[in-house]
Design a protein around this motif. Structure first.
Motif, PDB file in Angstrom:
ATOM      1  N   ASN A 359       0.846  -1.187   0.000  1.00 53.85           N
ATOM      2  CA  ASN A 359       0.000   0.000   0.000  1.00 53.85           C
ATOM      3  C   ASN A 359       0.881   1.236   0.000  1.00 53.85           C
ATOM      4  O   ASN A 359       2.118   1.145   0.106  1.00 53.85           O
ATOM      5  CB  ASN A 359      -0.946   0.003   1.200  1.00 53.85           C
ATOM      6  N   MET A 360       0.255   2.406  -0.115  1.00 56.69           N
ATOM      7  CA  MET A 360       1.016   3.644  -0.249  1.00 56.69           C
ATOM      8  C   MET A 360       1.858   3.933   0.986  1.00 56.69           C
ATOM      9  O   MET A 360       3.035   4.336   0.879  1.00 56.69           O
ATOM     10  CB  MET A 360       0.062   4.806  -0.529  1.00 56.69           C
ATOM     11  N   MET A 361       1.300   3.734   2.167  1.00 58.99           N
ATOM     12  CA  MET A 361       2.034   4.018   3.396  1.00 58.99           C
ATOM     13  C   MET A 361       3.270   3.132   3.520  1.00 58.99           C
ATOM     14  O   MET A 361       4.371   3.606   3.839  1.00 58.99           O
ATOM     15  CB  MET A 361       1.122   3.818   4.610  1.00 58.99           C
ATOM     16  N   GLU A 362       3.089   1.838   3.249  1.00 55.96           N
ATOM     17  CA  GLU A 362       4.224   0.915   3.325  1.00 55.96           C
ATOM     18  C   GLU A 362       5.273   1.254   2.272  1.00 55.96           C
ATOM     19  O   GLU A 362       6.481   1.165   2.525  1.00 55.96           O
ATOM     20  CB  GLU A 362       3.728  -0.523   3.137  1.00 55.96           C
ATOM     21  N   SER A 363       4.819   1.651   1.085  1.00 50.50           N
ATOM     22  CA  SER A 363       5.755   2.016   0.023  1.00 50.50           C
ATOM     23  C   SER A 363       6.583   3.226   0.414  1.00 50.50           C
ATOM     24  O   SER A 363       7.802   3.269   0.174  1.00 50.50           O
ATOM     25  CB  SER A 363       4.985   2.293  -1.277  1.00 50.50           C
ATOM     26  N   PHE A 364       5.952   4.239   1.035  1.00 45.81           N
ATOM     27  CA  PHE A 364       6.678   5.420   1.473  1.00 45.81           C
ATOM     28  C   PHE A 364       7.706   5.066   2.544  1.00 45.81           C
ATOM     29  O   PHE A 364       8.841   5.583   2.545  1.00 45.81           O
ATOM     30  CB  PHE A 364       5.714   6.481   1.999  1.00 45.81           C
ATOM     31  N   MET A 365       7.332   4.201   3.462  1.00 45.62           N
ATOM     32  CA  MET A 365       8.254   3.800   4.528  1.00 45.62           C
ATOM     33  C   MET A 365       9.466   3.088   3.948  1.00 45.62           C
ATOM     34  O   MET A 365      10.620   3.371   4.331  1.00 45.62           O
ATOM     35  CB  MET A 365       7.531   2.889   5.519  1.00 45.62           C
ATOM     36  N   LYS A 366       9.231   2.173   3.005  1.00 48.14           N
ATOM     37  CA  LYS A 366      10.339   1.434   2.409  1.00 48.14           C
ATOM     38  C   LYS A 366      11.175   2.331   1.497  1.00 48.14           C
ATOM     39  O   LYS A 366      12.386   2.123   1.359  1.00 48.14           O
ATOM     40  CB  LYS A 366       9.801   0.228   1.641  1.00 48.14           C
ATOM     41  N   LEU A 367      10.527   3.311   0.893  1.00 50.36           N
ATOM     42  CA  LEU A 367      11.279   4.251   0.072  1.00 50.36           C
ATOM     43  C   LEU A 367      12.242   5.068   0.922  1.00 50.36           C
ATOM     44  O   LEU A 367      13.382   5.343   0.510  1.00 50.36           O
ATOM     45  CB  LEU A 367      10.311   5.176  -0.671  1.00 50.36           C
ATOM     46  N   ASN A 368      11.813   5.437   2.127  1.00 48.92           N
ATOM     47  CA  ASN A 368      12.711   6.127   3.055  1.00 48.92           C
ATOM     48  C   ASN A 368      13.885   5.239   3.451  1.00 48.92           C
ATOM     49  O   ASN A 368      15.026   5.709   3.580  1.00 48.92           O
ATOM     50  CB  ASN A 368      11.946   6.565   4.299  1.00 48.92           C
ATOM     51  N   GLN A 369      13.616   3.955   3.628  1.00 48.39           N
ATOM     52  CA  GLN A 369      14.694   3.017   3.945  1.00 48.39           C
ATOM     53  C   GLN A 369      15.689   2.942   2.789  1.00 48.39           C
ATOM     54  O   GLN A 369      16.904   2.891   3.000  1.00 48.39           O
ATOM     55  CB  GLN A 369      14.114   1.630   4.228  1.00 48.39           C
ATOM     56  N   VAL A 370      15.168   2.917   1.573  1.00 49.19           N
ATOM     57  CA  VAL A 370      16.040   2.877   0.390  1.00 49.19           C
ATOM     58  C   VAL A 370      16.933   4.112   0.348  1.00 49.19           C
ATOM     59  O   VAL A 370      18.143   4.020   0.082  1.00 49.19           O
ATOM     60  CB  VAL A 370      15.190   2.778  -0.899  1.00 49.19           C
ATOM     61  N   GLU A 371      16.365   5.283   0.620  1.00 50.26           N
ATOM     62  CA  GLU A 371      17.143   6.521   0.589  1.00 50.26           C
ATOM     63  C   GLU A 371      18.234   6.514   1.653  1.00 50.26           C
ATOM     64  O   GLU A 371      19.364   6.970   1.406  1.00 50.26           O
ATOM     65  CB  GLU A 371      16.212   7.714   0.777  1.00 50.26           C
ATOM     66  N   ARG A 372      17.924   6.000   2.839  1.00 53.69           N
ATOM     67  CA  ARG A 372      18.940   5.927   3.897  1.00 53.69           C
ATOM     68  C   ARG A 372      20.061   4.968   3.501  1.00 53.69           C
ATOM     69  O   ARG A 372      21.244   5.243   3.741  1.00 53.69           O
ATOM     70  CB  ARG A 372      18.300   5.483   5.216  1.00 53.69           C
ATOM     71  N   LEU A 373      19.692   3.839   2.891  1.00 54.32           N
ATOM     72  CA  LEU A 373      20.709   2.883   2.451  1.00 54.32           C
ATOM     73  C   LEU A 373      21.574   3.468   1.341  1.00 54.32           C
ATOM     74  O   LEU A 373      22.782   3.227   1.302  1.00 54.32           O
ATOM     75  CB  LEU A 373      20.029   1.595   1.971  1.00 54.32           C
TER      76      LEU A 373
END
Length: 475
Positions: A359-373
């Motif tokens: 869902n959109m919320m989960e996608s945003f959370m994982k996208l933030n993880q990608v940016e940190r990585l």
């Protein structure tokens, strides 16, 4: 049929684990894991670029053979317009068509003839749907699949008409049934294709429930036998050709757009150029365009990986062949029940295969993880980790398909930090710390970790050196 059926396959025995394919794949569908390439079927669009660049021939295209047509009582060949460009000094398409009959086909129906009908229907569609401009061609299956998974905002711009190969198959099948009285299942419709994406289209079509094409043959497979049959045909073959300049021009980039009689079009070929155009379209950078023609292969269909001729030479041959042909020979007015064969029967739907979450919320959370990585990774996009870019590796880590230690540079940095910690611990022990025995045990664990990670690093570097030597040897 699986909606992610693919005609591009991997032969693991031939794969050396080099990174040529992962760097060239337009949808980043390939990873190298444990020394072997892996193709993600959800991402792959069957453009065949990996086949083109693999120095070890580990990627291959699947298609049918002439022997597969023996199961039918009556067979019809559908030659692609690009087939005509494979032969030297060809000035009459009837030589090719009669050569196909001599090969054993019972009838021939030119895809270029169907292309003229699609061109006419496209002109009508553009005129009656000004609010959907610019219209994007749907003749290349790889481009349609690319838009389906990566450019959902452009799906409404797709031309909702069957590609010429499908139109040709429908009309050829109806003609054969009427002529022979045989049931449809005993009639084999075989398309002679320049690329593997047409195989994927037949097995898992977009825009229609089921393709009327039964088998897909490769131009490079039939070329030797067809060439010998063409020599036996003679100089004045029977006139069975049904197409003109407009239809034959579809074999090269810009040919489809030229049949629309408008200058308000854009034509791009080569999958990287196609992606650039689609990105600009999504950003609404183009204005006053009516039609966009996109071909995944360089030069258009003449550049397909199942052809035998150099695509640029083939394009020149195609231009020379069409020079003295009439403009067109097939017209919509000659056909009946147009709605049955020209229009899509179902719409293309977006497949969110690149989404990181459900869902959109989960996608945003994982996208933030990608940016940190991505901030932790070196950003070199070297491919040593088996992913094409550092961002792709970060996405794999978030999906649980990779780890941070897959990055050689990240692993080396951690080893240096671990070594410093061991030195500090050793100094504490040397000072006579009361808990020395416990620290010795901890030190042993640290040393073991260093040993394990160094072994992993040595293995990665050895593989890099081997890949470099392989590339030098094949260069």
């Amino acid at each position: 049929m699986d909606k992610f059926y693919h005609s591009v396959r991997l032969n693991e025995e031939l794969c050396k684990g080099c990174i040529n394919c992962i760097k060239r794949c337009p949808t980043q569908a390939i990873r190298v894991r444990n020394g072997k390439a892996r193709i993600n079927s959800k991402f792959c669009i069957d453009c065949g670029e990996c086949i083109r660049v693999c120095p070890h021939h580990a990627k291959r295209a699947t298609y049918d053979k002439m022997e597969d047509l023996k199961q039918y009582e009556y067979t019809v060949a559908l030659p692609a317009p690009s087939l005509y460009s494979q032969f030297n000094n060809l000035d009459d398409v009837n030589i090719v068509l009669n050569g196909l009959l001599m090969m054993g086909f019972d009838d021939v129906f030119e895809v270029s003839a169907a292309a003229e009908l699609v061109s006419e229907a496209t002109r009508e569609y553009i005129q009656s749907n000004p609010h959907k401009l610019p219209v994007i061609s749907t003749a290349c299956p790889s481009v349609v699949r690319l838009i389906r998974v990566r450019f959902p905002n452009l799906i409404s711009n797709l031309l909702p008409l069957n590609p010429p190969v499908e139109v040709a198959a429908i009309l050829a099948a109806r003609k054969a049934v009427k002529k022979t009285g045989l049931p449809r299942e005993k009639i084999g419709i075989a398309f002679i294709s320049p690329c593997p994406s047409k195989v994927t289209y037949v097995k898992a079509p977009l825009g229609t429930e089921k393709s009327q094409v039964d088998k897909v043959l490769a131009i490079k497979d039939i070329y030797p036998q067809l060439l010998s049959c063409m020599k036996a045909v003679g100089a004045n073959p029977p006139e069975i050709g049904m197409s003109g300049k407009i239809g034959v021009s579809w074999g090269r980039s810009g040919g489809e757009a030229s049949g629309l009689f408008t200058e308000e079009y854009l034509a791009a070929d080569g999958i990287e150029n196609v992606i650039r155009v689609l990105e600009d379209m999504e950003d609404q950078k183009f204005s006053n365009l009516k039609f966009v023609e996109l071909n995944a292969c360089n030069g258009g269909c003449v550049g397909g990986i199942l052809t035998v001729e150099n695509p640029y030479v083939a394009e020149v041959k195609l231009k020379r062949l069409r020079k003295y042909m009439p403009v067109a020979r097939r017209h919509m007015a000659e056909e009946t029940d147009k709605r049955d064969w020209i229009h899509w029967t179902r719409q293309v739907e977006y497949e969110p295969v690149f989404s990181l979450g459900d869902n959109m919320m989960e996608s945003f959370m994982k996208l933030n993880q990608v940016e940190r990585l991505c901030r932790k990774l070196p950003g070199l996009d070297c491919g040593s980790c088996g992913a094409p870019t550092c961002k792709a590796l970060a996405e794999d880590i978030v999906r649980g398909e990779a780890s941070e230690t897959d990055c050689v540079y990240y692993l080396r940095e951690n080893l240096h930090r671990l070594s410093e910690e061991v030195s500090i611990l050793a100094d504490d022990i040397a000072l006579g710390n009361a808990e020395g025995h416990e620290m010795i045990r901890v030190l042993s664990e640290y040393i073991q970790r260093i040993s394990d990670e160094m072994s992993l690093l040595d293995g990665k570097e050895e593989k890099e050196r081997g890949d470099e030597n392989d590339s030098k040897g094949t260069g």
